[in-house]
Design a protein around this motif. Structure first.
Motif, PDB file in Angstrom:
ATOM      1  N   ILE A  80       0.835  -1.209   0.000  1.00  0.00           N
ATOM      2  CA  ILE A  80       0.000   0.000   0.000  1.00  0.00           C
ATOM      3  C   ILE A  80       0.869   1.257   0.000  1.00  0.00           C
ATOM      4  O   ILE A  80       0.591   2.235  -0.708  1.00  0.00           O
ATOM      5  CB  ILE A  80      -0.953   0.003   1.210  1.00  0.00           C
ATOM      6  N   THR A  81       1.958   1.229   0.779  1.00  0.00           N
ATOM      7  CA  THR A  81       2.872   2.371   0.843  1.00  0.00           C
ATOM      8  C   THR A  81       3.526   2.632  -0.505  1.00  0.00           C
ATOM      9  O   THR A  81       3.652   3.789  -0.941  1.00  0.00           O
ATOM     10  CB  THR A  81       3.956   2.123   1.913  1.00  0.00           C
ATOM     11  N   GLN A  82       3.924   1.562  -1.186  1.00  0.00           N
ATOM     12  CA  GLN A  82       4.550   1.713  -2.496  1.00  0.00           C
ATOM     13  C   GLN A  82       3.582   2.290  -3.520  1.00  0.00           C
ATOM     14  O   GLN A  82       3.944   3.168  -4.301  1.00  0.00           O
ATOM     15  CB  GLN A  82       5.075   0.354  -2.976  1.00  0.00           C
ATOM     16  N   VAL A  83       2.349   1.799  -3.514  1.00  0.00           N
ATOM     17  CA  VAL A  83       1.337   2.310  -4.437  1.00  0.00           C
ATOM     18  C   VAL A  83       1.056   3.784  -4.146  1.00  0.00           C
ATOM     19  O   VAL A  83       0.962   4.615  -5.063  1.00  0.00           O
ATOM     20  CB  VAL A  83       0.040   1.481  -4.339  1.00  0.00           C
ATOM     21  N   ALA A  84       0.942   4.126  -2.863  1.00  0.00           N
ATOM     22  CA  ALA A  84       0.677   5.515  -2.468  1.00  0.00           C
ATOM     23  C   ALA A  84       1.825   6.425  -2.902  1.00  0.00           C
ATOM     24  O   ALA A  84       1.599   7.531  -3.411  1.00  0.00           O
ATOM     25  CB  ALA A  84       0.471   5.604  -0.956  1.00  0.00           C
ATOM     26  N   ALA A  85       3.073   5.955  -2.716  1.00  0.00           N
ATOM     27  CA  ALA A  85       4.237   6.746  -3.120  1.00  0.00           C
ATOM     28  C   ALA A  85       4.244   6.972  -4.630  1.00  0.00           C
ATOM     29  O   ALA A  85       4.539   8.073  -5.111  1.00  0.00           O
ATOM     30  CB  ALA A  85       5.520   6.057  -2.683  1.00  0.00           C
ATOM     31  N   GLY A  86       3.910   5.917  -5.392  1.00  0.00           N
ATOM     32  CA  GLY A  86       3.839   6.039  -6.840  1.00  0.00           C
ATOM     33  C   GLY A  86       2.790   7.044  -7.284  1.00  0.00           C
ATOM     34  O   GLY A  86       3.018   7.846  -8.198  1.00  0.00           O
ATOM     35  N   TYR A  90       3.325  10.602  -9.254  1.00  0.00           N
ATOM     36  CA  TYR A  90       2.649  10.843 -10.528  1.00  0.00           C
ATOM     37  C   TYR A  90       1.851  12.148 -10.511  1.00  0.00           C
ATOM     38  O   TYR A  90       1.959  12.971 -11.429  1.00  0.00           O
ATOM     39  CB  TYR A  90       1.722   9.669 -10.858  1.00  0.00           C
ATOM     40  N   PHE A  91       1.074  12.347  -9.452  1.00  0.00           N
ATOM     41  CA  PHE A  91       0.207  13.526  -9.405  1.00  0.00           C
ATOM     42  C   PHE A  91       0.948  14.800  -8.984  1.00  0.00           C
ATOM     43  O   PHE A  91       0.432  15.898  -9.177  1.00  0.00           O
ATOM     44  CB  PHE A  91      -0.966  13.277  -8.455  1.00  0.00           C
ATOM     45  N   GLN A  92       2.148  14.645  -8.416  1.00  0.00           N
ATOM     46  CA  GLN A  92       2.922  15.808  -8.001  1.00  0.00           C
ATOM     47  C   GLN A  92       4.142  16.022  -8.908  1.00  0.00           C
ATOM     48  O   GLN A  92       5.087  16.703  -8.508  1.00  0.00           O
ATOM     49  CB  GLN A  92       3.392  15.625  -6.548  1.00  0.00           C
ATOM     50  N   LYS A  93       4.106  15.466 -10.108  1.00  0.00           N
ATOM     51  CA  LYS A  93       5.287  15.532 -10.965  1.00  0.00           C
ATOM     52  C   LYS A  93       5.646  16.961 -11.363  1.00  0.00           C
ATOM     53  O   LYS A  93       6.834  17.295 -11.486  1.00  0.00           O
ATOM     54  CB  LYS A  93       5.097  14.657 -12.205  1.00  0.00           C
TER      55      LYS A  93
END
Length: 248
Positions: A80-86, A90-93
């Motif tokens: 879950i942490t990895q997905v959240a980090a991804g 992506y949204f803060q690029k």
């Protein structure tokens, strides 16, 4: 064993980020505390994954339901942490791109070959410009904000930006531009690469996007399989025999 190997890889990647002193990663980790924090998080996740792999093996071999449950829970949290980090990346690029521009812009503006306190950071940036044949972040014009070059009327230029063969052996500090005495110049007069490092970094990311996504997907699939296997084993254990737990 597979998860211990995976944990070792993540742990090694975190250590590499902290130890690297010559690549673009080095520029970021020496300039931005957030990347250094991320490296410590990777080291922690790697160590935790290795520990979970050991506990998972112990729980499976000895049929200890609580260890398998702990293994499943920790894997789920990591996934879950990895997905959240991804998703955050992506949204803060655009925000991340602005942060990179700020970091590199400040580095270029304050670049001083005589400043030994910033030597490692400046050498790392010179290495980046030399290796990927770029100049500045958006372009060579970025160097017009450098305080030393302004004082010298732009009659010098960063050697690491040079596209001239005579400067290949000199990849740090500033090189002299052949101009009339008391003359002035602009970045357009410099024998440097026109492409900014931002374009080069973006191109590298696009060229290697498939590999990056493949590795991330592979890690996620392995973790998901581990969760499925652990919960299946946990359900198949009808009664726990704690006498099987190894004693020290």
């Amino acid at each position: 064993l597979l998860f211990q190997i995976l944990g070792a890889v993540i742990l090694g990647f975190g250590i590499w980020i902290l130890a690297d002193k010559t690549s673009f990663i080095a520029v970021l980790q020496m300039s931005s505390p957030s990347l250094k924090t991320g490296a410590y998080i990777l080291i922690g996740v790697g160590a935790l994954t290795m520990l979970m792999g050991f506990l998972g093996c112990l729980g499976a071999v000895n049929e200890i339901r609580c260890l398998l449950g702990l293994y499943f829970t920790c894997l789920m949290v990591i996934l879950i942490t990895q997905v959240a980090a991804g998703l955050v990346i992506y949204f803060q690029k655009e925000t991340l791109k602005e942060e990179l521009s700020r970091i590199v812009g400040s580095l270029i503006e304050n670049y001083d070959p005589l400043n030994d306190d910033e030597r490692n950071l400046q050498d790392a940036w010179d290495y980046v410009q030399t290796q990927i044949s770029c100049c500045g972040w958006a372009g060579a014009k970025d160097w017009e904000s450098n305080k030393i070059l302004i004082n010298r009327s732009m009659t010098e230029y960063p050697c690491s930006c040079s596209n001239s063969s005579k400067d290949f052996q000199v990849d740090t500090s500033f090189c002299n531009l052949d101009v009339p005495v008391n003359g002035t110049a602009t970045y357009a007069d410099w024998p440097v690469h026109e492409q900014g490092c931002m374009d080069s970094v973006e191109k590298w990311l696009k060229d290697n996007l498939g590999v990056i996504l493949g590795v991330c997907t592979g890690v996620a699939v392995i973790e998901l399989l581990g969760m499925i296997l652990s919960i299946s084993l946990c359900k198949n254990i009808h009664s726990e025999d704690y006498t099987k737990v190894p004693k020290s």
